[in-house]
Write a protein that holds these residues in place. Structure first.
Motif, PDB file in Angstrom:
ATOM      1  N   GLN A 196       0.537  -0.555  -0.386  1.00  0.00           N
ATOM      2  CA  GLN A 196       0.250   0.496   0.068  1.00  0.00           C
ATOM      3  C   GLN A 196       0.797   0.941  -0.170  1.00  0.00           C
ATOM      4  O   GLN A 196       0.748   2.576  -0.545  1.00  0.00           O
ATOM      5  CB  GLN A 196      -0.923  -0.218   1.188  1.00  0.00           C
ATOM      6  N   LEU A 197       2.225   1.152   0.634  1.00  0.00           N
ATOM      7  CA  LEU A 197       2.879   2.381   0.182  1.00  0.00           C
ATOM      8  C   LEU A 197       3.495   2.770  -0.498  1.00  0.00           C
ATOM      9  O   LEU A 197       4.110   3.549  -1.011  1.00  0.00           O
ATOM     10  CB  LEU A 197       3.652   2.557   2.095  1.00  0.00           C
ATOM     11  N   THR A 198       4.068   1.419  -1.662  1.00  0.00           N
ATOM     12  CA  THR A 198       4.567   1.802  -2.542  1.00  0.00           C
ATOM     13  C   THR A 198       3.997   1.437  -4.068  1.00  0.00           C
ATOM     14  O   THR A 198       4.264   2.043  -5.197  1.00  0.00           O
ATOM     15  CB  THR A 198       5.290   0.702  -2.803  1.00  0.00           C
ATOM     16  N   ALA A 199       2.355   1.147  -3.654  1.00  0.00           N
ATOM     17  CA  ALA A 199       1.717   1.365  -4.805  1.00  0.00           C
ATOM     18  C   ALA A 199       0.690   2.207  -4.581  1.00  0.00           C
ATOM     19  O   ALA A 199      -0.378   1.993  -4.084  1.00  0.00           O
ATOM     20  CB  ALA A 199       1.338  -0.259  -4.910  1.00  0.00           C
ATOM     21  N   LEU A 200       0.847   3.428  -5.620  1.00  0.00           N
ATOM     22  CA  LEU A 200      -0.383   5.021  -4.900  1.00  0.00           C
ATOM     23  C   LEU A 200      -1.194   4.561  -5.440  1.00  0.00           C
ATOM     24  O   LEU A 200      -0.989   3.472  -7.604  1.00  0.00           O
ATOM     25  CB  LEU A 200       0.092   5.985  -5.506  1.00  0.00           C
ATOM     26  N   ALA A 201      -2.462   4.953  -6.128  1.00  0.00           N
ATOM     27  CA  ALA A 201      -3.595   4.930  -7.032  1.00  0.00           C
ATOM     28  C   ALA A 201      -3.201   5.208  -7.934  1.00  0.00           C
ATOM     29  O   ALA A 201      -2.915   6.158  -7.715  1.00  0.00           O
ATOM     30  CB  ALA A 201      -4.676   5.293  -6.288  1.00  0.00           C
ATOM     31  N   ALA A 202      -3.607   4.760  -8.979  1.00  0.00           N
ATOM     32  CA  ALA A 202      -2.629   4.687 -10.894  1.00  0.00           C
ATOM     33  C   ALA A 202      -2.829   3.343 -11.091  1.00  0.00           C
ATOM     34  O   ALA A 202      -3.376   2.610 -10.653  1.00  0.00           O
ATOM     35  CB  ALA A 202      -1.256   4.441 -10.436  1.00  0.00           C
ATOM     36  N   PRO A 203      -3.277   3.447 -12.391  1.00  0.00           N
ATOM     37  CA  PRO A 203      -3.748   2.485 -13.580  1.00  0.00           C
ATOM     38  C   PRO A 203      -2.964   1.709 -13.225  1.00  0.00           C
ATOM     39  O   PRO A 203      -1.719   1.748 -13.213  1.00  0.00           O
ATOM     40  CB  PRO A 203      -3.895   3.671 -14.898  1.00  0.00           C
TER      41      PRO A 203
ATOM     42  N   GLN B 290       2.805   7.152   1.574  1.00  0.00           N
ATOM     43  CA  GLN B 290       2.859   6.452   0.172  1.00  0.00           C
ATOM     44  C   GLN B 290       4.040   7.320  -0.456  1.00  0.00           C
ATOM     45  O   GLN B 290       4.610   6.738  -0.011  1.00  0.00           O
ATOM     46  CB  GLN B 290       1.558   6.276  -0.072  1.00  0.00           C
ATOM     47  N   VAL B 291       3.808   8.443  -0.565  1.00  0.00           N
ATOM     48  CA  VAL B 291       5.401   9.211  -0.444  1.00  0.00           C
ATOM     49  C   VAL B 291       6.513   9.323  -0.106  1.00  0.00           C
ATOM     50  O   VAL B 291       7.310   9.412  -0.454  1.00  0.00           O
ATOM     51  CB  VAL B 291       3.826  10.707  -0.613  1.00  0.00           C
ATOM     52  N   LEU B 292       5.565   9.593   1.271  1.00  0.00           N
ATOM     53  CA  LEU B 292       6.896   9.354   2.694  1.00  0.00           C
ATOM     54  C   LEU B 292       8.106   8.157   2.297  1.00  0.00           C
ATOM     55  O   LEU B 292       9.444   8.861   2.233  1.00  0.00           O
ATOM     56  CB  LEU B 292       6.694   9.810   3.930  1.00  0.00           C
ATOM     57  N   TYR B 293       7.045   6.865   2.066  1.00  0.00           N
ATOM     58  CA  TYR B 293       8.215   5.933   2.161  1.00  0.00           C
ATOM     59  C   TYR B 293       8.600   6.013   0.858  1.00  0.00           C
ATOM     60  O   TYR B 293       9.668   5.415   0.856  1.00  0.00           O
ATOM     61  CB  TYR B 293       6.308   4.631   2.365  1.00  0.00           C
ATOM     62  N   ARG B 294       7.928   6.077  -0.238  1.00  0.00           N
ATOM     63  CA  ARG B 294       8.514   6.757  -1.641  1.00  0.00           C
ATOM     64  C   ARG B 294      10.102   7.054  -1.466  1.00  0.00           C
ATOM     65  O   ARG B 294      11.235   6.752  -1.795  1.00  0.00           O
ATOM     66  CB  ARG B 294       8.157   6.307  -2.270  1.00  0.00           C
ATOM     67  N   GLY B 295       9.835   8.195  -0.802  1.00  0.00           N
ATOM     68  CA  GLY B 295      11.337   8.951  -0.513  1.00  0.00           C
ATOM     69  C   GLY B 295      12.014   8.105   0.393  1.00  0.00           C
ATOM     70  O   GLY B 295      13.432   8.274   0.048  1.00  0.00           O
TER      71      GLY B 295
ATOM     72  N   CYS C  36      16.962   5.119   1.204  1.00  0.00           N
ATOM     73  CA  CYS C  36      17.678   4.427   2.229  1.00  0.00           C
ATOM     74  C   CYS C  36      17.246   2.480   1.987  1.00  0.00           C
ATOM     75  O   CYS C  36      15.689   2.612   2.381  1.00  0.00           O
ATOM     76  CB  CYS C  36      17.196   4.620   3.759  1.00  0.00           C
ATOM     77  N   PRO C  37      17.280   2.172   0.607  1.00  0.00           N
ATOM     78  CA  PRO C  37      17.027   0.764   0.403  1.00  0.00           C
ATOM     79  C   PRO C  37      17.477  -0.236   1.711  1.00  0.00           C
ATOM     80  O   PRO C  37      15.910  -1.023   1.552  1.00  0.00           O
ATOM     81  CB  PRO C  37      17.680   0.560  -0.613  1.00  0.00           C
ATOM     82  N   SER C  38      17.515  -0.242   2.063  1.00  0.00           N
ATOM     83  CA  SER C  38      17.705  -0.938   3.393  1.00  0.00           C
ATOM     84  C   SER C  38      16.441  -0.719   4.445  1.00  0.00           C
ATOM     85  O   SER C  38      16.366  -1.925   5.021  1.00  0.00           O
ATOM     86  CB  SER C  38      19.224  -0.792   4.463  1.00  0.00           C
ATOM     87  N   GLY C  39      15.992   0.335   4.483  1.00  0.00           N
ATOM     88  CA  GLY C  39      15.250   0.352   5.372  1.00  0.00           C
ATOM     89  C   GLY C  39      14.987   0.849   6.300  1.00  0.00           C
ATOM     90  O   GLY C  39      14.110   1.762   7.315  1.00  0.00           O
ATOM     91  N   ILE C  40      16.446   1.479   6.341  1.00  0.00           N
ATOM     92  CA  ILE C  40      17.234   2.065   7.786  1.00  0.00           C
ATOM     93  C   ILE C  40      17.849   3.154   7.551  1.00  0.00           C
ATOM     94  O   ILE C  40      18.948   2.633   6.130  1.00  0.00           O
ATOM     95  CB  ILE C  40      17.576   1.478   8.874  1.00  0.00           C
ATOM     96  N   VAL C  41      18.478   3.897   8.688  1.00  0.00           N
ATOM     97  CA  VAL C  41      19.122   4.396   7.998  1.00  0.00           C
ATOM     98  C   VAL C  41      19.991   4.810   8.612  1.00  0.00           C
ATOM     99  O   VAL C  41      20.095   5.212  10.088  1.00  0.00           O
ATOM    100  CB  VAL C  41      19.058   5.998   7.197  1.00  0.00           C
TER     101      VAL C  41
END
Length: 256
Positions: free
Chosen positions: A22-29, A76-81, A86-91
């Motif tokens: 849900q965080l990475t797939a925004l409402a989109a076609p 969702q937007v914050l998580y995408r950024g 930080c691809p590992s999920g932590i910084v």
């Protein structure tokens, strides 16, 4: 048995990924939505490496909505950024410094900083010390890392919290050793880091004694009982009586 345990662990990881899509797939076609990866094979060396790079899996979207004042779409937007940086999920602290330094370019080759909006030039700036203080404020459990949950929790207070919430967060930032009061030494370290971040060549030029003078002014206003330290009560009471500080608090209201 060991293989079975690994498969169960991988299954749990996939469940977490699914709940957090849900965080990475925004409402989109459908044609624009992110491709759902194939199931990971526990016996694949490549998949085992892929899993090892993901150090932290964040909580579900609904839980973060309850814990913060952000909407579903904002999270969702914050998580995408966050995942982009930080691809590992932590910084960790060093990563945080690198990310923060992008907003305050370092080195003699930096011609200007936010030149369109501000009148100071940022040649030879250093944001690393202030970034460390900021990192420690976000790292509330003091484990040396900031997760997405830590990040949005702090951001929620700064951008959507009440005046008291924001002032408490600011106090925690200035209280470097977290002993419940701000000393002149702590405030001087903060002020020096801010002046370093602004750069040596500002217009008008900053005097070398400016940080210490700022600290003295701060304590004259806030140290009500003149005991050499500023408590959280003194800090909040003084800030609430300062019209300029109250106006600055409102600048964050419409950032997101």
């Amino acid at each position: 048995m060991r293989g079975q345990g690994r498969k169960e662990s991988l299954s749990e990881s996939r469940d977490l990924d699914g709940s957090y899509d849900q965080l990475t797939a925004l409402a989109a076609p459908a044609s624009l939505r992110p491709h759902r990866p194939r199931p990971l094979d526990p016996d694949s060396v490549e998949d085992e490496f892929e899993l090892s790079t993901v150090c932290h899996r964040p909580e579900g979207l609904e839980q973060l909505q309850e814990q913060t004042k952000f909407t579903r779409k904002e999270l969702q937007v914050l998580y995408r950024g966050f995942k982009n940086e930080c691809p590992s999920g932590i910084v960790n602290e060093e990563n945080f410094k690198q990310i923060y330094s992008q907003f305050f370019p370092q080195g003699e080759n930096s011609k200007s900083c936010l030149e369109a909006k501000f009148t100071f030039h940022c040649s030879s700036t250093d944001s690393s010390t202030y970034a460390t203080f900021l990192f420690n404020a976000f790292d509330t459990n003091h484990d040396g890392s900031v997760s997405f949950e830590d990040f949005v929790a702090g951001l929620s207070v700064i951008l959507r919290g009440t005046i008291d919430d924001r002032l408490n967060w600011a106090f925690n930032l200035y209280d470097l050793n977290k002993d419940g009061c701000i000393t002149k030494e702590e405030m001087l370290d903060i002020m020096k880091s801010i002046y370093d971040m602004m750069g040596k060549y500002t217009y008008p030029a900053l005097r070398e004694e400016a940080p210490r003078e700022h600290v003295e002014s701060f304590f004259q206003k806030m140290d009500r009982n003149k005991d050499g330290v500023v408590t959280i009560e003194e800090f909040i009471e003084s800030c609430q009586k300062d019209e300029n500080i109250m106006k600055s608090m409102q600048l964050f209201d419409n950032v997101i």
